[in-house]
Design a protein around this motif. Sequence first.
Motif, mmCIF file in Angstrom:
data_model
loop_
_atom_site.group_PDB
_atom_site.id
_atom_site.type_symbol
_atom_site.label_atom_id
_atom_site.label_comp_id
_atom_site.label_asym_id
_atom_site.label_seq_id
_atom_site.Cartn_x
_atom_site.Cartn_y
_atom_site.Cartn_z
ATOM 1 N N ARG A 51 183.080 28.900 -8.065
ATOM 2 C CA ARG A 51 182.538 30.092 -8.800
ATOM 3 C C ARG A 51 181.124 30.236 -8.390
ATOM 4 O O ARG A 51 180.386 29.158 -8.906
ATOM 5 C CB ARG A 51 182.852 30.172 -10.090
ATOM 6 C CG ARG A 51 182.488 31.520 -10.853
ATOM 7 C CD ARG A 51 182.969 31.687 -12.025
ATOM 8 N NE ARG A 51 182.571 33.009 -12.700
ATOM 9 C CZ ARG A 51 182.888 33.381 -13.674
ATOM 10 N NH1 ARG A 51 183.953 32.954 -14.519
ATOM 11 N NH2 ARG A 51 182.306 34.774 -14.450
ATOM 12 N N ASN A 91 177.260 31.273 -8.621
ATOM 13 C CA ASN A 91 176.409 31.086 -10.115
ATOM 14 C C ASN A 91 175.099 31.297 -9.761
ATOM 15 O O ASN A 91 174.422 30.161 -8.789
ATOM 16 C CB ASN A 91 176.931 29.688 -10.663
ATOM 17 C CG ASN A 91 176.139 29.658 -12.143
ATOM 18 O OD1 ASN A 91 174.954 29.316 -12.127
ATOM 19 N ND2 ASN A 91 176.492 30.576 -13.079
ATOM 20 N N VAL A 112 172.520 30.159 -11.173
ATOM 21 C CA VAL A 112 171.564 29.093 -11.614
ATOM 22 C C VAL A 112 171.645 28.131 -10.943
ATOM 23 O O VAL A 112 170.514 27.375 -10.347
ATOM 24 C CB VAL A 112 171.939 28.594 -13.061
ATOM 25 C CG1 VAL A 112 171.096 27.690 -13.460
ATOM 26 C CG2 VAL A 112 172.023 29.966 -14.059
ATOM 27 N N ARG A 122 183.159 24.346 -15.311
ATOM 28 C CA ARG A 122 182.141 25.268 -16.328
ATOM 29 C C ARG A 122 182.824 26.572 -16.657
ATOM 30 O O ARG A 122 182.134 27.379 -17.247
ATOM 31 C CB ARG A 122 180.840 25.262 -15.703
ATOM 32 C CG ARG A 122 180.379 23.984 -15.300
ATOM 33 C CD ARG A 122 179.849 23.179 -16.695
ATOM 34 N NE ARG A 122 179.267 21.609 -16.054
ATOM 35 C CZ ARG A 122 178.699 21.227 -17.184
ATOM 36 N NH1 ARG A 122 178.214 21.325 -18.247
ATOM 37 N NH2 ARG A 122 178.289 19.700 -16.867
ATOM 38 N N LEU A 170 173.090 22.633 -15.615
ATOM 39 C CA LEU A 170 174.881 22.908 -15.465
ATOM 40 C C LEU A 170 175.214 23.540 -16.764
ATOM 41 O O LEU A 170 176.057 24.297 -16.815
ATOM 42 C CB LEU A 170 175.471 21.712 -15.374
ATOM 43 C CG LEU A 170 175.312 21.210 -13.791
ATOM 44 C CD1 LEU A 170 175.856 19.802 -13.633
ATOM 45 C CD2 LEU A 170 176.244 22.243 -13.024
ATOM 46 N N VAL A 192 173.296 25.654 -18.611
ATOM 47 C CA VAL A 192 172.801 26.922 -18.643
ATOM 48 C C VAL A 192 173.718 27.637 -17.556
ATOM 49 O O VAL A 192 173.971 28.799 -17.948
ATOM 50 C CB VAL A 192 171.393 26.937 -17.948
ATOM 51 C CG1 VAL A 192 170.982 28.406 -17.767
ATOM 52 C CG2 VAL A 192 170.608 26.282 -19.241
ATOM 53 N N ALA A 193 174.194 27.184 -16.461
ATOM 54 C CA ALA A 193 175.156 27.763 -15.398
ATOM 55 C C ALA A 193 176.497 28.193 -16.081
ATOM 56 O O ALA A 193 176.879 29.315 -16.170
ATOM 57 C CB ALA A 193 175.516 26.745 -14.237
ATOM 58 N N GLU A 194 176.859 27.292 -17.199
ATOM 59 C CA GLU A 194 178.108 27.487 -17.942
ATOM 60 C C GLU A 194 177.934 28.524 -18.881
ATOM 61 O O GLU A 194 178.753 29.457 -19.200
ATOM 62 C CB GLU A 194 178.437 26.135 -18.709
ATOM 63 C CG GLU A 194 179.743 26.295 -19.561
ATOM 64 C CD GLU A 194 180.074 24.785 -19.809
ATOM 65 O OE1 GLU A 194 179.377 23.906 -19.720
ATOM 66 O OE2 GLU A 194 181.202 24.895 -20.609
ATOM 67 N N SER A 204 175.699 30.960 -18.376
ATOM 68 C CA SER A 204 175.841 32.373 -17.712
ATOM 69 C C SER A 204 177.095 32.841 -17.452
ATOM 70 O O SER A 204 177.221 34.191 -17.607
ATOM 71 C CB SER A 204 174.859 31.945 -16.479
ATOM 72 O OG SER A 204 175.610 31.406 -15.607
ATOM 73 N N VAL A 205 178.092 32.003 -17.156
ATOM 74 C CA VAL A 205 179.568 32.567 -16.824
ATOM 75 C C VAL A 205 180.168 32.967 -18.297
ATOM 76 O O VAL A 205 180.971 33.880 -18.091
ATOM 77 C CB VAL A 205 180.242 31.493 -16.000
ATOM 78 C CG1 VAL A 205 179.651 31.268 -14.630
ATOM 79 C CG2 VAL A 205 180.488 30.225 -16.855
ATOM 80 N N PHE A 237 171.175 35.958 -15.778
ATOM 81 C CA PHE A 237 170.886 35.189 -14.588
ATOM 82 C C PHE A 237 171.505 35.925 -13.482
ATOM 83 O O PHE A 237 170.541 36.028 -12.261
ATOM 84 C CB PHE A 237 171.373 34.048 -14.777
ATOM 85 C CG PHE A 237 171.539 33.221 -16.188
ATOM 86 C CD1 PHE A 237 170.166 32.392 -16.040
ATOM 87 C CD2 PHE A 237 171.970 33.607 -17.300
ATOM 88 C CE1 PHE A 237 169.737 31.691 -17.434
ATOM 89 C CE2 PHE A 237 171.658 33.124 -18.616
ATOM 90 C CZ PHE A 237 170.572 32.158 -18.753
#
Lengths: 452, 79
Positions: free
Chosen positions: A390, A392, A394, A432, B41, B43-45, B47-48, B59
């Motif tokens: 997916r 992302n 970041v 995630r 990672l 922060v990525a989580e 964001s989703v 983001f």
Amino acid sequence: MIGLVERSAERDPDRPAIVGESRSLTYGELLAGARTVAAQLRARGAERVAIAEHDPISTIVILTGCAHAGLEACVLPTAATDETVVSIADQIGDAVIVTSRPLRHPRVLATAEVLAPTDEPAGEAATDGVVLVLTTGTTSGRPRAARHLWSRVLIPHQETRPTPDHRWLLVYGLNQFGGLQVLLHVFVAGATVYVPDSFQPRHAGRLLSPWGITHVSATPTFWRFALAELSGSAPPPLAQVTLGGEAVPAALLADLRARFPDAKISQIYGATEYGGNITVRDGLPGIPLDLLTAHDRIQFEVRDGELWVRSKTAMLGYRDDAANVGQEQDLDRSEWRPTGDLVEIVGDRVQFRGRASEVINVGGVKVHPAPIEERIGSVDGVFVVRVGSRSNAVVGSIVAAELVIEPGHDPEAVVAAVRAACEDLPPAARPRSIKVVDELPTTGNKIARGAL
Amino acid sequence: MSNSQNPAEETIRGFLARIGKDAEFDASTSLYGDGLGLDSLEVAELSVLLEDTHGRDPFSAGLDVTTVGQVLDFYAPAA
């Protein structure tokens, strides 16, 4: 191919060759139909044929007729758009398009016209050099036309014994290598192929018992859904369960063994381009190392985590450009080629880790989705799962999972269990994004993977 | 810090509780390091999760987000 039908028709012309839900054909009728098609196509001067027919029984007759007439033939996916049909027909080399679609194109021949009885002579059956075209990569990107010689595709079937009592269920499309392999095996064995109106497991799975099916070759995705469909009913009397086309999870093998204790369970590994495959019969996931080089006609080796192949039955090559028709070079079949399948040697076996094209790049770390999928798939309450990337903002991409939950389970509890099951994975490999969905998209009874 | 008007605050608190990093924060608290202590990672989580919960996230919108306040500002009702 036509020789196989001729031999089986000679042995027992009244034996059913193809059984569908509304009609069936004996070997004698199939041969007569093929000769009719050959006569019709020869009379029209066809040299190459694109078969875009939704009715699988008609497709088989037309394909057999093309083999009889020595015409280069390509079966197109039933889901192909009209635009794709014309594009592939062009790619093959101005092929005649046989279809019952209302397709307006100067090279279209109506299926009914091609199947109609005629006084035109069928001529002698072609014996050598006949080309079969299989399309690959039709789910994403531009389809590619892989050219094969019938004579080479048939090599692996030469040792097949006659087994006229076997009833094979067809649940691969006839445009797929798996579907072609089932068809050829049936015709060599003089057996019967049962063709459901739909290859969806919910439909086809219900026909196993009424049709008395004894042999089924299908994808792991098909089997997973078919097992659910059969839940609570008496298991059909299967003698053979074959899986191929996707990585096979250990949990699914265990479920199949429990459900069909008397059946032989095999996994086949092959691909359209190889023109052949190897069969794993010990019921365990992956391929035993010693099987990689056990056959002279097709051999594998592991290089830098990827499986490579060389196959004497490999395709002639891709036909990518109509301008090059007739100019194609036969591939060097002694040359090793990458399969695109990433693997790991674990003990004395090769275990699949996913397609090279499906590797997820998580902030520079390469993650293989298959082991994560297998791990999540074994969590109680998860019916089916797909793992992919997916995008992302970041880290570029993250690992994402989509789950279909078994009835009666609390989705929140199952998601929590999935997270717990993945807790000891390297951080980049932990999903995630976990979504519960009603169903997963499939193509040809395979779960569509890649970007979620 | 309590800003019950901001729909993202509950999302952030729930996420922090789930990953075992729940802590008090205010608008100036960094998402990283000495602040909430999230790695990239996580922060990525987040964001989703924000995107799935609220339909968009700061983001993906291309903002340079390093503090809790910047996340909340993205969802704050227009004055």
